[in-house]
Design a protein around this motif. Sequence first.
Motif, PDB file in Angstrom:
ATOM      1  N   ALA A 527       0.520  -0.763  -0.296  1.00 59.44           N
ATOM      2  CA  ALA A 527       0.263   0.026   0.309  1.00 59.44           C
ATOM      3  C   ALA A 527       0.500   1.012   0.323  1.00 59.44           C
ATOM      4  O   ALA A 527       2.132   1.102   0.615  1.00 59.44           O
ATOM      5  N   LYS A 528       0.664   2.664  -0.417  1.00 63.29           N
ATOM      6  CA  LYS A 528       0.927   3.288  -0.731  1.00 63.29           C
ATOM      7  C   LYS A 528       1.080   4.592   0.694  1.00 63.29           C
ATOM      8  O   LYS A 528       1.932   4.995   1.454  1.00 63.29           O
ATOM      9  N   LYS A 529      -0.452   4.496   1.053  1.00 61.15           N
ATOM     10  CA  LYS A 529      -0.759   4.712   2.069  1.00 61.15           C
ATOM     11  C   LYS A 529      -1.393   3.526   2.931  1.00 61.15           C
ATOM     12  O   LYS A 529      -2.290   3.162   2.769  1.00 61.15           O
ATOM     13  N   VAL A 530      -1.435   4.017   4.624  1.00 63.13           N
ATOM     14  CA  VAL A 530      -2.347   3.392   5.979  1.00 63.13           C
ATOM     15  C   VAL A 530      -3.129   4.273   6.557  1.00 63.13           C
ATOM     16  O   VAL A 530      -2.552   4.866   7.060  1.00 63.13           O
ATOM     17  N   VAL A 531      -4.547   4.252   6.226  1.00 66.75           N
ATOM     18  CA  VAL A 531      -4.635   5.286   7.065  1.00 66.75           C
ATOM     19  C   VAL A 531      -5.604   3.691   8.208  1.00 66.75           C
ATOM     20  O   VAL A 531      -6.990   2.835   7.544  1.00 66.75           O
ATOM     21  N   VAL A 532      -5.089   4.783   9.731  1.00 67.59           N
ATOM     22  CA  VAL A 532      -6.249   3.902  10.447  1.00 67.59           C
ATOM     23  C   VAL A 532      -6.977   4.594  11.521  1.00 67.59           C
ATOM     24  O   VAL A 532      -7.023   5.758  11.590  1.00 67.59           O
ATOM     25  N   VAL A 533      -8.157   4.082  11.048  1.00 66.39           N
ATOM     26  CA  VAL A 533      -9.346   4.641  11.562  1.00 66.39           C
ATOM     27  C   VAL A 533      -9.919   4.039  13.008  1.00 66.39           C
ATOM     28  O   VAL A 533     -10.325   2.892  13.303  1.00 66.39           O
ATOM     29  N   GLU A 534      -9.708   5.232  13.927  1.00 66.43           N
ATOM     30  CA  GLU A 534     -10.135   4.686  15.424  1.00 66.43           C
ATOM     31  C   GLU A 534     -10.503   5.649  16.156  1.00 66.43           C
ATOM     32  O   GLU A 534     -10.557   6.545  15.890  1.00 66.43           O
ATOM     33  N   GLY A 539      -4.348   7.179  18.934  1.00 67.84           N
ATOM     34  CA  GLY A 539      -4.106   6.557  17.578  1.00 67.84           C
ATOM     35  C   GLY A 539      -3.759   4.659  18.014  1.00 67.84           C
ATOM     36  O   GLY A 539      -2.376   4.906  17.536  1.00 67.84           O
ATOM     37  N   GLN A 540      -4.542   4.409  18.920  1.00 63.33           N
ATOM     38  CA  GLN A 540      -3.487   3.318  19.731  1.00 63.33           C
ATOM     39  C   GLN A 540      -3.497   2.549  18.854  1.00 63.33           C
ATOM     40  O   GLN A 540      -2.495   1.676  18.873  1.00 63.33           O
TER      41      GLN A 540
END
Length: 579
Positions: A527-534, A539-540
Amino acid sequence: MTKQLSWKVGGQQGEGIESTGEIFATALNRLGYYLYGYRHFSSRIKGGHTNNKIRVSTTEVRAVSDDLDILVAFDQETIDVNVSELHDQGIVIADAKFKPTMPEGSVAKMYAVPFTEIATELGTSLMKNMVAVGASSAIINVSLDAFQSVVQEIFGRKGQQVVDKNMEAMKRGFDYMQEQLGGTIESMSLEKADGKKRMFMIGNDAIALGALAGGARFMPAYPITPASEIMEYLIKKLPDFGGTVIQTEDEIAACTMAIGANYAGVRSLTASAGPGLSLMMESIGLAGITETPVVIVDTQRGGPSTGLPTKQEQSDLMAMIYGTHGEIPKIVMAPSTVEEAFHDTVEAFNLAEEYQCPVILLTDLQLSLGKQTVDPLDYQKVEIRRGKLALGQELPELDSKAYFKRYEATEDGVSPRVVPGMANGIHHVTGVEHDETGKPSEVASNRKIQMDKRMRKLNKINFQNPIHTNAPHEESDVLFVGFNSTRGVIEEAMERFEKEGVKANHAHIRLLHPFPADELLPLVENAKKVVVVEHNATGQLANILKMNVGHAKKVKNLLKYDGNPFLPHEVHSKSKELL
């Protein structure tokens, strides 16, 4: 006609808002529609604004809708607080009693309907919610016949006259609304559903049902939002299967009683929220060093301290993995749907006994209390695995000075397990470090043997599908990562990106500890970018991902911690800014 619409009812807590939504949604569920509901409520018994937003669709939905088609208002505050969600063609139906007004600039259409007046004419103002349901049915063009069985079930024990009165209230509301509309509104008329029978339930009910199916027969617990429904469900059901629920004086007692029951061979669980889990941490450590299986449900809510007891958050993650003092083997699971909540609860009991350690089933308020359509559960998938528990076996005889090696240093770290009273199974149990028979020992070499033994359990956890993966692209522009209830909004955001030509993949983490790094690494690398949605401020999950998988420069945080769930358009638009 439309395949999907959203409906919300609001008013003061304690005046029937929840029952209004329940009646409306249950009838539509029985017609075969898919539903997803989210309830906003205050942390008090009565008073304060509350609303229930329900998304109705002919296809599966797993998230709160971006906008609103119909708002049912029992007071002016409901209009003031929620009118911004209405789209240009939206409709407000409000009780004429409070002389409703629309905020300046709003283009939605409002109809003042005499909910209270009609209900009072029929005998009691309490039936105003039924008038509102009838008026809503007229807008979406659904026959009142769909509500007959629901009303019969709810009010039948009060007599047929009460049933008839409530149906009449609905009919009066339906007729009044039809007259105001001058017929039907094509854009608000729901397309016919498939008519299939599905359940309509909250995640907590699925957890309780999973505990029952998984063989749990004892639950000590202390009531707390948003976990109490698990306890309430099992209070009604466990006695039918020879089990029981005890309301304890606090969460410390609840956890230690659950540990004691499991030590005796009875599958037991407790459930709480963040504040309760804080109190349980020492006890969880006790389960870890004594290698006693126990299942603990943490329904996350807004913190810290009392925080936001009735609002959405996902801020307990680090605490659930690292909260205990010292180091113990522990498994942390995170279902993302009601179906997973059921099956993962069953599996939690299996894993707890197979690896003889605490298993934490981590949910959040949106998953625990959000009500949604569920396909019939597959009970054929339920299996009971008790690991190295030696019930029904004859143990080798011991001489007068010998003890059973309850904590034997085995290759896989899991020792043979017995329950009190088994012949030749005598051993010590203590919270201090001990040797293979459980006798206290501070010998350095023994300490290392026992620590290594316990931690070996985590080397290979047999957990099927630790990541729910939706990865149509070998190489992606963006990989979305989330856990618990964010699955639905991420999936909808992905659909929007795909239409825009952005290659999007999705990995939803179902096993948080031990972290499934090997399964996630290829998706991150490609992946070019990783977006973590929480739903937290620090940003645990993103930090855990960086610790276990690396590629920190790729990882971007998409955070929300105001107590409200993500909406699909928020994930889509804010992710764009990060790419």
